[in-house]
Design a protein around this motif. Structure first.
Motif, PDB file in Angstrom:
ATOM      1  N   ILE A 171      31.652  31.285  53.368  1.00  0.00           N
ATOM      2  CA  ILE A 171      32.558  30.938  52.265  1.00  0.00           C
ATOM      3  C   ILE A 171      32.095  31.610  50.983  1.00  0.00           C
ATOM      4  CG2 ILE A 171      33.434  29.049  50.819  1.00  0.00           C
ATOM      5  CD1 ILE A 171      33.255  27.258  53.340  1.00  0.00           C
ATOM      6  N   ARG A 172      30.792  31.546  50.714  1.00  0.00           N
ATOM      7  CA  ARG A 172      30.217  32.151  49.502  1.00  0.00           C
ATOM      8  C   ARG A 172      30.519  33.646  49.451  1.00  0.00           C
ATOM      9  NH1 ARG A 172      25.156  30.813  50.534  1.00  0.00           N
ATOM     10  NH2 ARG A 172      24.564  32.873  51.229  1.00  0.00           N
ATOM     11  N   LEU A 173      30.358  34.338  50.574  1.00  0.00           N
ATOM     12  CA  LEU A 173      30.612  35.781  50.604  1.00  0.00           C
ATOM     13  C   LEU A 173      32.098  36.089  50.435  1.00  0.00           C
ATOM     14  CD1 LEU A 173      28.091  36.847  53.387  1.00  0.00           C
ATOM     15  CD2 LEU A 173      27.845  37.086  50.894  1.00  0.00           C
ATOM     16  N   ASN A 174      32.967  35.264  51.011  1.00  0.00           N
ATOM     17  CA  ASN A 174      34.414  35.437  50.811  1.00  0.00           C
ATOM     18  C   ASN A 174      34.796  35.219  49.351  1.00  0.00           C
ATOM     19  OD1 ASN A 174      35.099  36.108  53.449  1.00  0.00           O
ATOM     20  ND2 ASN A 174      35.462  33.988  54.047  1.00  0.00           N
ATOM     21  N   LEU A 175      34.176  34.229  48.720  1.00  0.00           N
ATOM     22  CA  LEU A 175      34.448  33.979  47.302  1.00  0.00           C
ATOM     23  C   LEU A 175      33.974  35.144  46.443  1.00  0.00           C
ATOM     24  CD1 LEU A 175      33.485  30.198  47.118  1.00  0.00           C
ATOM     25  CD2 LEU A 175      35.791  31.166  46.864  1.00  0.00           C
ATOM     26  N   LEU A 176      32.828  35.704  46.774  1.00  0.00           N
ATOM     27  CA  LEU A 176      32.336  36.882  46.045  1.00  0.00           C
ATOM     28  C   LEU A 176      33.291  38.058  46.187  1.00  0.00           C
ATOM     29  CD1 LEU A 176      28.480  36.825  46.593  1.00  0.00           C
ATOM     30  CD2 LEU A 176      29.638  37.194  44.413  1.00  0.00           C
ATOM     31  N   GLU A 177      33.805  38.252  47.380  1.00  0.00           N
ATOM     32  CA  GLU A 177      34.768  39.347  47.607  1.00  0.00           C
ATOM     33  C   GLU A 177      36.044  39.119  46.808  1.00  0.00           C
ATOM     34  OE1 GLU A 177      37.472  40.873  51.310  1.00  0.00           O
ATOM     35  OE2 GLU A 177      35.365  40.441  51.739  1.00  0.00           O
ATOM     36  N   GLU A 178      36.539  37.892  46.825  1.00  0.00           N
ATOM     37  CA  GLU A 178      37.774  37.588  46.097  1.00  0.00           C
ATOM     38  C   GLU A 178      37.577  37.723  44.590  1.00  0.00           C
ATOM     39  OE1 GLU A 178      41.831  36.216  45.465  1.00  0.00           O
ATOM     40  OE2 GLU A 178      40.737  37.474  46.856  1.00  0.00           O
ATOM     41  N   VAL A 179      36.460  37.250  44.053  1.00  0.00           N
ATOM     42  CA  VAL A 179      36.258  37.350  42.612  1.00  0.00           C
ATOM     43  C   VAL A 179      36.146  38.823  42.189  1.00  0.00           C
ATOM     44  CG1 VAL A 179      33.721  37.133  42.424  1.00  0.00           C
ATOM     45  CG2 VAL A 179      35.188  36.190  40.638  1.00  0.00           C
ATOM     46  N   GLU A 180      35.551  39.661  43.025  1.00  0.00           N
ATOM     47  CA  GLU A 180      35.486  41.098  42.713  1.00  0.00           C
ATOM     48  C   GLU A 180      36.892  41.690  42.625  1.00  0.00           C
ATOM     49  OE1 GLU A 180      33.041  42.872  41.713  1.00  0.00           O
ATOM     50  OE2 GLU A 180      31.307  41.705  42.318  1.00  0.00           O
ATOM     51  N   GLN A 181      37.746  41.326  43.569  1.00  0.00           N
ATOM     52  CA  GLN A 181      39.126  41.830  43.554  1.00  0.00           C
ATOM     53  C   GLN A 181      39.883  41.331  42.334  1.00  0.00           C
ATOM     54  OE1 GLN A 181      41.150  41.084  47.269  1.00  0.00           O
ATOM     55  NE2 GLN A 181      39.432  41.882  48.471  1.00  0.00           N
ATOM     56  N   LEU A 182      39.722  40.055  42.013  1.00  0.00           N
ATOM     57  CA  LEU A 182      40.412  39.491  40.850  1.00  0.00           C
ATOM     58  C   LEU A 182      39.944  40.143  39.554  1.00  0.00           C
ATOM     59  CD1 LEU A 182      40.401  35.719  41.892  1.00  0.00           C
ATOM     60  CD2 LEU A 182      42.413  37.217  41.713  1.00  0.00           C
ATOM     61  N   ILE A 183      38.652  40.411  39.443  1.00  0.00           N
ATOM     62  CA  ILE A 183      38.127  41.102  38.251  1.00  0.00           C
ATOM     63  C   ILE A 183      38.769  42.475  38.115  1.00  0.00           C
ATOM     64  CG2 ILE A 183      36.047  42.238  37.335  1.00  0.00           C
ATOM     65  CD1 ILE A 183      34.475  39.729  38.369  1.00  0.00           C
ATOM     66  N   LYS A 184      38.847  43.210  39.208  1.00  0.00           N
ATOM     67  CA  LYS A 184      39.457  44.548  39.155  1.00  0.00           C
ATOM     68  C   LYS A 184      40.921  44.475  38.750  1.00  0.00           C
ATOM     69  CE  LYS A 184      36.320  46.561  42.519  1.00  0.00           C
ATOM     70  NZ  LYS A 184      36.133  47.011  43.892  1.00  0.00           N
ATOM     71  N   ILE A 185      41.643  43.507  39.274  1.00  0.00           N
ATOM     72  CA  ILE A 185      43.070  43.367  38.953  1.00  0.00           C
ATOM     73  C   ILE A 185      43.260  43.036  37.479  1.00  0.00           C
ATOM     74  CG2 ILE A 185      45.125  41.947  39.353  1.00  0.00           C
ATOM     75  CD1 ILE A 185      44.082  41.632  42.301  1.00  0.00           C
ATOM     76  N   ILE A 186      42.545  42.032  36.991  1.00  0.00           N
ATOM     77  CA  ILE A 186      42.698  41.622  35.583  1.00  0.00           C
ATOM     78  C   ILE A 186      42.246  42.740  34.646  1.00  0.00           C
ATOM     79  CG2 ILE A 186      41.930  39.982  33.809  1.00  0.00           C
ATOM     80  CD1 ILE A 186      43.869  38.689  35.732  1.00  0.00           C
ATOM     81  N   ALA A 187      41.153  43.405  34.969  1.00  0.00           N
ATOM     82  CA  ALA A 187      40.679  44.510  34.119  1.00  0.00           C
ATOM     83  C   ALA A 187      41.721  45.626  34.052  1.00  0.00           C
ATOM     84  CB  ALA A 187      39.344  45.044  34.641  1.00  0.00           C
ATOM     85  N   THR A 188      42.357  45.915  35.168  1.00  0.00           N
ATOM     86  CA  THR A 188      43.401  46.951  35.202  1.00  0.00           C
ATOM     87  C   THR A 188      44.608  46.535  34.375  1.00  0.00           C
ATOM     88  OG1 THR A 188      42.664  47.712  37.366  1.00  0.00           O
ATOM     89  CG2 THR A 188      44.909  48.296  36.719  1.00  0.00           C
TER      90      THR A 188
END
Length: 118
Positions: free
Chosen positions: A93-110
């Motif tokens: 779960i922790r690793l999935n959350l890390l993956e999702e937060v990375e994607q969300l950061i990229k989306i919001i930054a873009t």
């Protein structure tokens, strides 16, 4: 977490909800409570600030509120990295959350970058 397409608000809400479920199962010790409480606040705040951005009164206001969302996501990422380093919580779960937060950061930054270039 499933690999479905969501609109961004739904993804941020799902992330905050998944963080709640993850934090409920953290060890009930000083470390688990400290990082769990902090993670709950930053993940929830990212979704709430994105909701505020959607009601922004100007592009400048939108960028400001989306930037707060981004800041909270980055805080969540660091928190998850600390928990990962300490092997706290369910690993998959922790690793999935890390993956999702990375994607969300990229989306919001873009989104912020694109709004600034308008």
């Amino acid at each position: 977490m499933e690999n479905k397409k969501y609109d961004l608000e739904d993804r941020l809400v799902a992330f905050a909800g998944d963080i709640i479920l993850f934090c409920k199962d953290l060890p009930n010790d000083m470390t688990g409570e400290y990082y769990g409480n902090q993670l709950l606040r930053s993940a929830g705040s990212s979704a709430l600030n994105f909701g505020e951005a959607q009601g922004a009164s100007s592009v400048k206001d939108y960028i400001h509120k989306a930037s707060i969302c981004l800041k909270e996501l980055k805080e969540s990422r660091v928190n998850l990295k600390i928990l990962n380093k300490a092997f706290y919580g369910d690993e998959s779960i922790r690793l999935n959350l890390l993956e999702e937060v990375e994607q969300l950061i990229k989306i919001i930054a873009t989104i912020i970058k694109n709004k600034k270039n308008q």
